[in-house]
Design a protein around this motif. Structure first.
Motif, PDB file in Angstrom:
ATOM      1  N   MET A  96       0.892  -1.233   0.056  1.00 34.24           N
ATOM      2  CA  MET A  96       0.021   0.116  -0.078  1.00 34.24           C
ATOM      3  C   MET A  96       0.919   1.234  -0.052  1.00 34.24           C
ATOM      4  N   VAL A  97       0.509   2.144  -0.810  1.00 38.13           N
ATOM      5  CA  VAL A  97       1.075   3.421  -0.938  1.00 38.13           C
ATOM      6  C   VAL A  97       0.039   4.706  -0.301  1.00 38.13           C
ATOM      7  N   ILE A  98       0.323   5.306   1.002  1.00 37.27           N
ATOM      8  CA  ILE A  98      -0.572   6.137   1.480  1.00 37.27           C
ATOM      9  C   ILE A  98      -0.194   7.357   1.353  1.00 37.27           C
ATOM     10  N   GLY A  99      -0.890   8.319   0.660  1.00 38.38           N
ATOM     11  CA  GLY A  99      -0.703   9.822   0.405  1.00 38.38           C
ATOM     12  C   GLY A  99      -1.776  10.515   1.250  1.00 38.38           C
ATOM     13  N   THR A 100      -2.768   9.724   1.887  1.00 33.15           N
ATOM     14  CA  THR A 100      -3.536  10.631   2.874  1.00 33.15           C
ATOM     15  C   THR A 100      -3.062  11.052   3.911  1.00 33.15           C
ATOM     16  N   THR A 101      -3.624  12.465   4.404  1.00 33.05           N
ATOM     17  CA  THR A 101      -2.870  13.092   5.498  1.00 33.05           C
ATOM     18  C   THR A 101      -3.924  13.381   6.321  1.00 33.05           C
ATOM     19  N   GLY A 102      -3.636  14.006   7.612  1.00 29.60           N
ATOM     20  CA  GLY A 102      -4.785  14.323   8.543  1.00 29.60           C
ATOM     21  C   GLY A 102      -4.844  13.153   9.812  1.00 29.60           C
ATOM     22  N   PHE A 103      -4.016  12.409   9.636  1.00 31.16           N
ATOM     23  CA  PHE A 103      -4.133  11.048  10.465  1.00 31.16           C
ATOM     24  C   PHE A 103      -3.685  11.700  12.219  1.00 31.16           C
ATOM     25  N   ALA A 114       0.467  -2.326  10.869  1.00 30.52           N
ATOM     26  CA  ALA A 114       0.247  -2.859   9.591  1.00 30.52           C
ATOM     27  C   ALA A 114       1.471  -3.160   8.815  1.00 30.52           C
ATOM     28  N   ALA A 115       2.467  -2.193   8.957  1.00 26.53           N
ATOM     29  CA  ALA A 115       3.619  -2.277   8.086  1.00 26.53           C
ATOM     30  C   ALA A 115       4.585  -3.476   8.553  1.00 26.53           C
ATOM     31  N   LYS A 116       4.300  -3.897   9.825  1.00 29.44           N
ATOM     32  CA  LYS A 116       5.047  -5.255  10.195  1.00 29.44           C
ATOM     33  C   LYS A 116       4.566  -6.421   9.259  1.00 29.44           C
ATOM     34  N   GLU A 117       3.447  -6.192   8.598  1.00 26.70           N
ATOM     35  CA  GLU A 117       2.957  -7.449   7.955  1.00 26.70           C
ATOM     36  C   GLU A 117       2.905  -7.198   6.516  1.00 26.70           C
ATOM     37  N   ILE A 118       2.825  -6.060   5.974  1.00 24.99           N
ATOM     38  CA  ILE A 118       2.901  -5.736   4.466  1.00 24.99           C
ATOM     39  C   ILE A 118       3.668  -4.458   4.267  1.00 24.99           C
ATOM     40  N   PRO A 119       4.300  -4.566   3.087  1.00 28.11           N
ATOM     41  CA  PRO A 119       5.027  -3.245   2.814  1.00 28.11           C
ATOM     42  C   PRO A 119       4.224  -1.965   2.607  1.00 28.11           C
ATOM     43  N   VAL A 120       4.560  -0.803   3.186  1.00 34.67           N
ATOM     44  CA  VAL A 120       3.797   0.277   3.054  1.00 34.67           C
ATOM     45  C   VAL A 120       4.882   1.709   2.908  1.00 34.67           C
ATOM     46  N   LYS A 255       8.325  -7.840   1.573  1.00 35.77           N
ATOM     47  CA  LYS A 255       7.347  -8.259   2.278  1.00 35.77           C
ATOM     48  C   LYS A 255       6.815  -7.795   3.272  1.00 35.77           C
ATOM     49  N   SER A 256       7.500  -6.879   3.898  1.00 42.06           N
ATOM     50  CA  SER A 256       6.916  -5.866   4.751  1.00 42.06           C
ATOM     51  C   SER A 256       7.741  -4.840   4.874  1.00 42.06           C
ATOM     52  N   GLY A 257       7.542  -3.660   5.983  1.00 41.99           N
ATOM     53  CA  GLY A 257       8.255  -2.641   5.997  1.00 41.99           C
ATOM     54  C   GLY A 257       7.302  -1.561   5.972  1.00 41.99           C
ATOM     55  N   LEU A 258       7.916  -0.209   6.851  1.00 46.58           N
ATOM     56  CA  LEU A 258       7.467   1.243   6.710  1.00 46.58           C
ATOM     57  C   LEU A 258       8.393   2.013   6.049  1.00 46.58           C
ATOM     58  N   PHE A 259       7.873   2.609   4.905  1.00 44.56           N
ATOM     59  CA  PHE A 259       8.995   3.448   4.193  1.00 44.56           C
ATOM     60  C   PHE A 259       8.491   4.765   3.834  1.00 44.56           C
ATOM     61  N   GLN A 262      11.676   9.454   1.115  1.00 46.67           N
ATOM     62  CA  GLN A 262      13.292   9.510   1.294  1.00 46.67           C
ATOM     63  C   GLN A 262      13.759   8.147   0.841  1.00 46.67           C
ATOM     64  N   ASP A 263      13.038   7.062   1.400  1.00 52.27           N
ATOM     65  CA  ASP A 263      13.538   5.533   1.004  1.00 52.27           C
ATOM     66  C   ASP A 263      13.641   5.399  -0.307  1.00 52.27           C
ATOM     67  N   VAL A 264      12.133   5.733  -1.062  1.00 50.15           N
ATOM     68  CA  VAL A 264      12.077   5.460  -2.504  1.00 50.15           C
ATOM     69  C   VAL A 264      13.140   6.146  -3.341  1.00 50.15           C
TER      70      VAL A 264
END
Length: 268
Positions: A96-103, A114-120, A255-259, A262-264
């Motif tokens: 998943m690529v998340i560009g939503t703001t306001g969290f 979630a990023a511990k189980e899927i790549p985000v 497989k997983s990870g929060l990015f 800057q990583d991309v």
């Protein structure tokens, strides 16, 4: 190698349309699905009609089926919707690529979990130019660490629902971190009345909302006798869409990870 299959959330919206166009114009990815809330104006119609050319992918309100059809979901909707989509992507093992703001802080923790189980890829701004500015701000803050007041000024269209923008907040975070400050403790969001002299450790934010401004951001370093301004102005939403597709390609095979971007972009 098969092209990366992408699903677009909020297909009928302004950003959704840009994302559809970017995906359809990228030879390394395919539009696998486009979805929106029940009752959205384009549900049941060809997603390509949103950008002027039919593509054979129908906009659906069946979120689970849309996410199941893809390798990666790109989402620029609202926090409540994004978190629902994230939960389904997590269950189905989709990137998943998340560009939503306001969290809120708690909602951000849901993304971290979630990023511990899927790549985000989760970033306040997907534009390559904005992320170059983040890097420039790191350098500027190291150099201008004494005797300079910092102000962040941002402008967006009348429809934006959160303030300051996620990009402005990230700019403040970047500068605060380089200066050894905690943004939660030093941020000033607007001023009114007799405020007294400006405290040197603060970082000020000013927000403008009006018309159809896509997004303007300036970080001002104001010293005695000089001012340094680092500015980014968006002429359209396409840079956000192009960066998002680039982020989706970055996640392929992970497989997983929060990015973040800057990583991309390899800027760590």
């Amino acid at each position: 190698m098969n092209p990366l299959r992408i699903a677009i959330a909020g297909a009928s919206g302004r950003m959704g349309r840009m994302l559809i166009e970017a995906v359809l114009n990228d030879s390394e990815v395919v539009l696998a699905a486009a979805f929106d809330r029940a009752g959205a104006p384009f549900v049941g119609r060809d997603a390509g009609e949103l950008v002027g050319s039919a593509c054979g992918v129908m906009v659906t309100d069946d979120v689970r089926a849309a996410i199941a059809a893809a390798d990666c979901v790109i989402d620029f909707t609202r926090p409540e919707g994004t978190l629902v989509h994230l939960g389904i992507a997590r269950e189905l093992g989709k990137a998943m690529v998340i560009g939503t703001t306001g969290f809120s802080a708690a909602e951000k923790e849901t993304i971290v979990a979630a990023a511990k189980e899927i790549p985000v890829v989760f970033a306040p701004n997907m534009a390559v130019g904005v992320n170059a500015v983040f890097k420039l701000l790191q350098v500027a803050a190291r150099i201008l660490d004494e005797g300079y007041d910092v102000e962040v000024i941002e402008a967006h269209h009348r429809f934006k629902v959160d303030a300051p923008s996620g990009t402005a907040l990230r700019m403040g975070e970047v500068v605060a971190r380089e200066l050894g400050r905690n943004l939660d403790e030093c941020a000033i969001y607007g001023r009114e009345g007799v405020t007294g002299e400006r405290k040197p450790e603060t970082i000020g934010f000013s927000t403008i909302r009006g018309g159809d401004v896509v997004g303007d951001h300036t970080v001002l370093f104001a010293g005695i006798g000089e001012r340094i301004e680092i500015t980014h102005k968006s002429g359209s939403r396409m840079p956000y869409a192009l960066g998002s597709v680039r982020a989706a390609r970055f996640l392929a095979g992970r497989k997983s990870g929060l990015f973040d971007m800057q990583d991309v972009l390899g800027l760590r």
